[in-house]
Design a protein around this motif. Structure first.
Motif, PDB file in Angstrom:
ATOM      1  N   PRO A 532       0.822  -1.215   0.000  1.00 56.41           N
ATOM      2  CA  PRO A 532       0.000   0.000   0.000  1.00 56.41           C
ATOM      3  C   PRO A 532       0.858   1.268   0.000  1.00 56.41           C
ATOM      4  CG  PRO A 532      -0.722  -1.545   1.691  1.00 56.41           C
ATOM      5  CD  PRO A 532       0.594  -2.030   1.205  1.00 56.41           C
ATOM      6  N   ALA A 533       0.462   2.226  -0.798  1.00 52.37           N
ATOM      7  CA  ALA A 533       1.212   3.477  -0.908  1.00 52.37           C
ATOM      8  C   ALA A 533       1.203   4.256   0.401  1.00 52.37           C
ATOM      9  CB  ALA A 533       0.632   4.328  -2.033  1.00 52.37           C
ATOM     10  N   LYS A 534       0.176   4.096   1.217  1.00 52.50           N
ATOM     11  CA  LYS A 534       0.108   4.853   2.468  1.00 52.50           C
ATOM     12  C   LYS A 534       1.233   4.486   3.425  1.00 52.50           C
ATOM     13  CE  LYS A 534      -3.331   1.771   4.640  1.00 52.50           C
ATOM     14  NZ  LYS A 534      -4.692   1.728   5.235  1.00 52.50           N
ATOM     15  N   TYR A 566      10.641 -13.797  -2.099  1.00 52.43           N
ATOM     16  CA  TYR A 566      11.010 -12.583  -1.363  1.00 52.43           C
ATOM     17  C   TYR A 566       9.730 -11.803  -1.103  1.00 52.43           C
ATOM     18  CZ  TYR A 566      14.014  -8.496  -0.350  1.00 52.43           C
ATOM     19  OH  TYR A 566      14.671  -7.433   0.241  1.00 52.43           O
ATOM     20  N   VAL A 567       9.367 -11.644   0.172  1.00 52.24           N
ATOM     21  CA  VAL A 567       8.086 -11.029   0.511  1.00 52.24           C
ATOM     22  C   VAL A 567       8.298  -9.762   1.331  1.00 52.24           C
ATOM     23  CG1 VAL A 567       6.809 -13.207   0.459  1.00 52.24           C
ATOM     24  CG2 VAL A 567       7.832 -12.429   2.618  1.00 52.24           C
ATOM     25  N   SER A 568       7.304  -8.888   1.239  1.00 47.51           N
ATOM     26  CA  SER A 568       7.241  -7.711   2.105  1.00 47.51           C
ATOM     27  C   SER A 568       6.018  -7.863   2.998  1.00 47.51           C
ATOM     28  CB  SER A 568       7.120  -6.440   1.264  1.00 47.51           C
ATOM     29  OG  SER A 568       5.984  -6.492   0.413  1.00 47.51           O
ATOM     30  N   LEU A 569       6.098  -7.304   4.190  1.00 44.50           N
ATOM     31  CA  LEU A 569       5.009  -7.410   5.149  1.00 44.50           C
ATOM     32  C   LEU A 569       4.834  -6.091   5.880  1.00 44.50           C
ATOM     33  CD1 LEU A 569       2.947  -9.044   6.884  1.00 44.50           C
ATOM     34  CD2 LEU A 569       4.874  -9.709   8.345  1.00 44.50           C
ATOM     35  N   VAL A 570       3.583  -5.605   5.936  1.00 40.35           N
ATOM     36  CA  VAL A 570       3.239  -4.418   6.705  1.00 40.35           C
ATOM     37  C   VAL A 570       1.810  -4.590   7.214  1.00 40.35           C
ATOM     38  CG1 VAL A 570       2.389  -3.141   4.682  1.00 40.35           C
ATOM     39  CG2 VAL A 570       3.208  -1.888   6.690  1.00 40.35           C
ATOM     40  N   SER A 594       5.639  -3.500  14.483  1.00 35.78           N
ATOM     41  CA  SER A 594       4.807  -2.359  14.856  1.00 35.78           C
ATOM     42  C   SER A 594       3.861  -1.996  13.716  1.00 35.78           C
ATOM     43  CB  SER A 594       5.677  -1.154  15.207  1.00 35.78           C
ATOM     44  OG  SER A 594       6.600  -1.458  16.233  1.00 35.78           O
ATOM     45  N   ALA A 595       2.793  -1.297  14.046  1.00 39.83           N
ATOM     46  CA  ALA A 595       1.862  -0.829  13.022  1.00 39.83           C
ATOM     47  C   ALA A 595       2.590   0.109  12.060  1.00 39.83           C
ATOM     48  CB  ALA A 595       0.682  -0.111  13.672  1.00 39.83           C
ATOM     49  N   GLY A 596       2.475  -0.173  10.773  1.00 37.00           N
ATOM     50  CA  GLY A 596       3.113   0.666   9.760  1.00 37.00           C
ATOM     51  C   GLY A 596       4.562   0.333   9.491  1.00 37.00           C
ATOM     52  N   GLU A 597       5.165  -0.540  10.286  1.00 36.57           N
ATOM     53  CA  GLU A 597       6.561  -0.930  10.056  1.00 36.57           C
ATOM     54  C   GLU A 597       6.622  -1.932   8.908  1.00 36.57           C
ATOM     55  OE1 GLU A 597      10.270  -3.171  12.405  1.00 36.57           O
ATOM     56  OE2 GLU A 597       8.385  -2.728  13.456  1.00 36.57           O
ATOM     57  N   VAL A 598       7.598  -1.773   8.030  1.00 36.23           N
ATOM     58  CA  VAL A 598       7.742  -2.643   6.860  1.00 36.23           C
ATOM     59  C   VAL A 598       8.903  -3.599   7.098  1.00 36.23           C
ATOM     60  CG1 VAL A 598       8.196  -2.749   4.380  1.00 36.23           C
ATOM     61  CG2 VAL A 598       6.846  -0.860   5.322  1.00 36.23           C
TER      62      VAL A 598
END
Length: 710
Positions: A532-534, A566-570, A594-598
Motif C-alpha cells: 500500500p502506498a500509504k 522474497y516477501v514484504s510485510l506491513v 509495529s503498526a506501519g513498520e515494513v
C-alpha cells in the motif's frame, strides 16, 4: 634583331597547333517541375489524408473539413507523422528554355528532404515516359519545410547487413551510355515546400515503433524552438491534450553536468499510451491506469466522479465521463526531455533557465538520445532574479515516480524472469517517455556486497541476456546468439548475472559488480517493495500484494509462496509473525512488528507461508517482490558518500556509516538515462546531495551527508 623575330615566329607556329577543347553538349533535359498532389497516411489498412495541426483543423471545424488546397501550407502545417507517409506527385521534364520536354523517357529516382525513404524500390523510383511521371514516394522522419525531389540518377539503395538489400528485381534497368559517354545526367527537380510542423523535443524522442533504442532522427541537424526575432514561438500541437494544445514550447534546464545539460519541454503534449503495434499485436500487457474522471463536489471543489456522484470530464483529454474507466490512458512521460552534450561545462547556463532554442545534431549514445555540437539561446536566466524565483520554471518539471508498472512488469504473480531488471524489455516505452527527464525512486536499498567479475582485467565485463533452456524455460544466459563464447566470457557473464540478479553464490545478497562500479560509477539498487502506498510502498501492481484480514487473538496465514520467495510485510496494527510451512503458529514472543513498520523476508527452503497474530483486529499486506533493480550513479552528485564500504571496518566511524547506509532505504531524484549494454539498462543520475534523502533503519541514523526524508 633577327633572333627575337625568329622566336616570335616559332611561337606563332606552336600556338596555331594547340588543342581546342570543346564544351560538352547541353543535356536535352534541364530540370523537372514537381507538383505534390497529396500527403497520406495508412492507418488500419485505410489510406487517408495526413492530419494537419489542431489550430488549422479547429479553424475549419475538424480534420475532415480542411480543404486539400490549404493542407501543408504556411497557414496549415501537417503534423509531424509517427511512422510512414505516402506523397503523391507529378513531374514534368523541362528543357533549358523551360519548355516541356516530351522526348524524355527514363527511370527517375525519388528523394525527400528532410526525410528518409521507406518501403521497397517500387516506392523509390518511377518511369518517366514522354516527359511525364506520376508517382508515389514513401517516407518517414519529415519535419519543417519538406520537398520531394526527382533525379535522373539511380534509386537510393536499401542496405542490409552491409550488402544491397530489398527486392533487387524491382530496380530499374540502368540506361546505356549516351552519345557523350555518360550514363545519367544527374539532373534534378524539387517540388515547392510542403509545410510540416517544426520539430519539438518530443518529436525527436518518440520512436517509430515499439523499440526504445534509438531516435527516429539520428544524424539530422535540427533546431528546436524559435527566437522572437524570427517571428512567433514554437507552438505545441496536442491532439489528445487540449490544455497544452497551442501553448508555446517552454524548454527548461533541469540539470547541468561537466559535459552538458538536461532540458525538458514542460508544455510537451501528454500522449495516450498505445498498447499494440501496427499489426495489432499486443506489446503492453499492463497499460497505465486511466486518467481521472473529475466532477463537481458538494463543497464546490472538484474530485473523482466516484466521490461526486455526478458526470464529469476526464482530467487530461476533457472527454465527458461518468467513471474513470471511460477515460484514456496516458504514458507517464511526454518524450519531451533530452541531454545536450556540450563536451564541456555549459558556461552561462543555470538550472531553471528558460531557453528559446536548442540546435545541434541528434545522436545516440548507449541508446540515450542526445544532441551534439549544440547551440542555444536563453529566454530567461533565472539567476538574475531574486532567489525565491529561481524555481520559476523548474517547478513545472516535477520528477515522475518510477514504479513496478513503469518498469514494464506484468500485474500478476509470480514475477517473470526479466522483472528483476527494471525496464529490461526494449519495447518499454513507459521508461522511454521519461528518458533524460527527472524521475523519483522511492524506498530503494543500496548494495551490501561488491564482487569483481573482470577476470582478465580488461576493464569490461560480459553482460547477459534472457533466453530459453532446452526445456523451454526462461533463464539468464549469453547475448551471443550466433556463436560460442570463450571460457573467460562465460565465467565473467555468469559471475555478473549471479551478482546483479542475486542467486548462486550471491543468493540473498544485494550485490554490485565492482569493475562496473569502478569504471563507470554506477551500481544497482533494489527498488521499492510492493504494498500500500500509504506505507510508502509501491501499489502500482495490485496483484503483487495481498490483503490479509486479522481477527483479534487469532492466527491468520498468508501462504502458497514456495521457498526462496522474497516477501514484504506491513500491518495497520501491531502483530507477531513467523514463517513456516502453513502450520506455523506465532505467539506474542515471536518477531514483533509495529503498526506501519515494513519488513522484508526471503522464505527458506522449507518455508511457504507467514503466520500473523495480532492483539486486535486489522489488516496486513503481504507483497511478492521481484527484487527489481535499477542503476544509480552518485559519484558526481555526492562524491563523499562511501557506497562501497565494510560494516566490519576497523575504523569505527567508517563501520558506523556503512551500517547506516546498508540499513537504510532512500528516496532519490535524478535524470533517467538508458545504457543499453548495462544490467540493469536504466540509470538514474542525481544532481546533488539534495536529490537524495534517507529513511534510517531501525535504531540507526542516515549516513552522512544524506538528510532524513521529510
Amino acid at each position: 634583331m633577327s633572333r627575337p623575330l625568329s622566336l616570335f615566329a616559332a611561337s606563332l607556329t606552336l600556338l596555331s597547333g594547340c588543342w581546342k577543347i570543346q564544351p560538352p553538349p547541353l543535356d536535352a533535359v534541364s530540370t523537372f517541375a514537381v507538383e505534390v498532389k497529396g500527403v497520406y497516411q495508412v492507418v488500419g489498412g485505410k489510406r487517408g489524408p495526413l492530419d494537419v495541426v489542431t489550430s488549422c483543423a479547429s479553424r475549419h471545424g475538424g480534420q475532415s473539413k480542411v480543404p486539400a488546397a490549404e493542407r501543408g501550407t504556411p497557414a496549415c502545417h501537417y503534423v509531424i507523422p509517427r511512422g510512414e507517409i505516402e506523397i503523391d506527385f507529378a513531374a514534368q521534364a523541362l528543357d533549358p528554355t523551360g519548355a516541356k520536354l516530351t522526348a524524355f523517357t527514363e527511370p527517375l529516382a525519388y528523394r525527400v528532404d528532410p526525410g528518409d525513404l521507406s518501403g521497397d524500390y517500387t516506392a523509390r523510383w518511377g518511369q518517366m515516359t514522354d516527359g511525364v511521371l506520376n508517382g508515389t514516394v514513401k517516407t518517414v522522419h519529415v519535419f519543417g519545410e519538406v520537398r520531394v525531389w526527382v533525379l535522373d540518377a539511380a534509386p537510393e539503395p536499401i542496405w542490409a547487413n552491409g550488402d544491397l538489400g530489398g527486392n533487387v528485381s524491382a530496380l530499374p534497368v540502368e540506361p546505356g551510355p549516351s552519345t557523350d559517354g555518360g550514363h545519367r545526367s544527374q539532373v534534378a527537380g524539387a517540388s515547392p515546400a510542403i509545410f510540416f510542423d517544426d520539430p519539438t523535443l518530443q518529436a525527436l524522442q518518440i520512436p517509430d515503433g515499439f523499440d526504445n533504442r534509438s531516435s527516429p532522427l539520428v544524424g539530422a541537424f535540427v533546431t528546436v524552438g524559435k527566437n522572437p526575432e524570427n517571428g512567433g514561438a514554437l507552438l505545441q500541437t496536442c491532439t489528445n491534450d487540449p490544455r497544452r494544445d497551442g501553448k508555446p514550447s517552454a524548454m527548461v534546464v533541469t540539470g547541468i553536468s561537466p559535459s552538458g545539460f538536461f532540458v525538458s519541454d514542460v508544455t510537451a503534449c501528454r500522449l495516450q499510451e498505445w498498447t499494440a503495434d501496427a499489426t495489432g499485436a499486443v506489446q503492453v500487457r499492463t497499460p497505465e491506469l486511466p486518467e481521472k474522471c473529475l466532477g463537481a463536489l458538494a463543497d464546490g471543489g472538484t474530485g473523482p466522479v466516484e466521490d461526486a456522484g455526478v458526470a464529469g470530464k476526464c482530467e487530461v483529454s476533457e472527454k465527458a465521463c461518468t467513471a474513470s474507466s471511460q477515460c484514456p490512458r496516458y504514458l507517464p512521460g511526454t518524450f519531451g526531455n533530452m541531454f545536450i552534450y556540450n563536451y564541456s561545462y555549459p558556461d552561462g547556463l543555470s538550472v531553471g533557465d528558460l531557453l528559446f532554442t536548442i540546435s545541434g545534431s541528434v545522436q545516440e549514445f548507449t541508446s540515450s538520445t542526445q544532441m551534439t555540437f549544440p547551440g542555444w539561446t536563453i529566454a530567461e536566466s533565472v539567476r538574475t532574479l531574486p532567489p525565491d524565483q529561481w524555481s520559476k520554471w523548474l517547478q513545472y518539471a516535477p520528477p515522475r515516480e518510477v514504479t513496478q508498472r513503469t518498469c514494464g512488469m506484468d500485474d500478476s504473480s509470480p514475477p517473470f524472469l526479466t522483472d528483476a531488471l527494471c525496464g529490461h524489455n526494449k519495447r518499454n516505452l513507459k521508461m522511454e517517455s521519461l528518458e533524460a527527464g527527472l524521475v523519483l525512486l522511492r524506498g530503494v536499498r543500496f548494495p551490501t556486497v561488491f564482487d569483481n567479475c573482470d577476470f582478465n582485467a580488461d576493464g569490461t565485463v560480459d553482460f547477459f541476456c534472457e533466453q530459453k533452456d532446452t526445456n523451454g524455460s526462461w533463464m539468464w544466459g549469453t547475448c551471443n546468439f550466433t556463436g560460442v563464447d570463450p571460457p573467460n566470457s562465460i565465467a565473467e557473464r555468469e559471475c555478473n548475472q549471479e551478482c546483479v540478479i542475486g542467486y548462486g553464490k550471491h543468493h540473498g545478497d544485494l550485490c554490485a559488480e565492482d569493475a562496473t562500479f569502478t569504471g563507470f560509477g554506477q551500481f544497482p539498487v533494489e527498488l521499492n517493495l510492493p504494498g500500500p502506498a500509504k506505507y510508502g510502498l509501491d501499489e502500482s501492481l495490485p496483484s503483487r500484494f495481498t490483503a490479509v484480514p486479522l481477527t483479534a487473538a487469532t492466527v491468520a496465514h498468508a501462504g502458497g509462496y514456495g521457498p526462496g520467495v522474497y516477501v514484504s510485510l506491513v500491518c495497520d496494527v501491531p502483530v507477531s509473525w513467523k514463517a513456516g510451512d502453513g502450520t506455523e503458529t506465532p505467539t506474542a514472543t515471536d518477531a514483533p512488528l509495529s503498526a506501519g513498520e515494513v519488513v522484508r523476508y526471503e522464505l527458506g527452503a522449507t518455508e511457504s507461508s507467514l503466520g500473523l497474530l495480532g492483539a486486535q483486529s486489522g489488516t496486513c499486506w503481504v507483497g511478492y517482490s521481484a527484487k527489481a533493480k535499477i542503476n544509480l550513479t552518485t559519484k558526481d552528485a555526492i562524491p563523499e558518500l562511501a557506497v562501497k564500504c565494510n560494516p566490519q571496518d576497523a575504523d569505527a566511524t567508517r563501520a558506523k556509516q556503512c551500517k547506516n547506509l546498508q540499513g537504510a532505504t532512500f528516496d532519490v531524484v535524478g535524470h533517467l538515462m538508458q545504457v543499453q549494454p548495462a544490467r540493469p539498462r536504466w540509470n538514474v543520475i542525481p544532481r546533488d546531495v539534495d536529490d537524495v534523502c534517507c529513511h534510517p533503519g531501525k535504531g540507526l541514523e542516515c549516513p552522512k551527508p544524506i538528510k532524513p526524508c521529510p
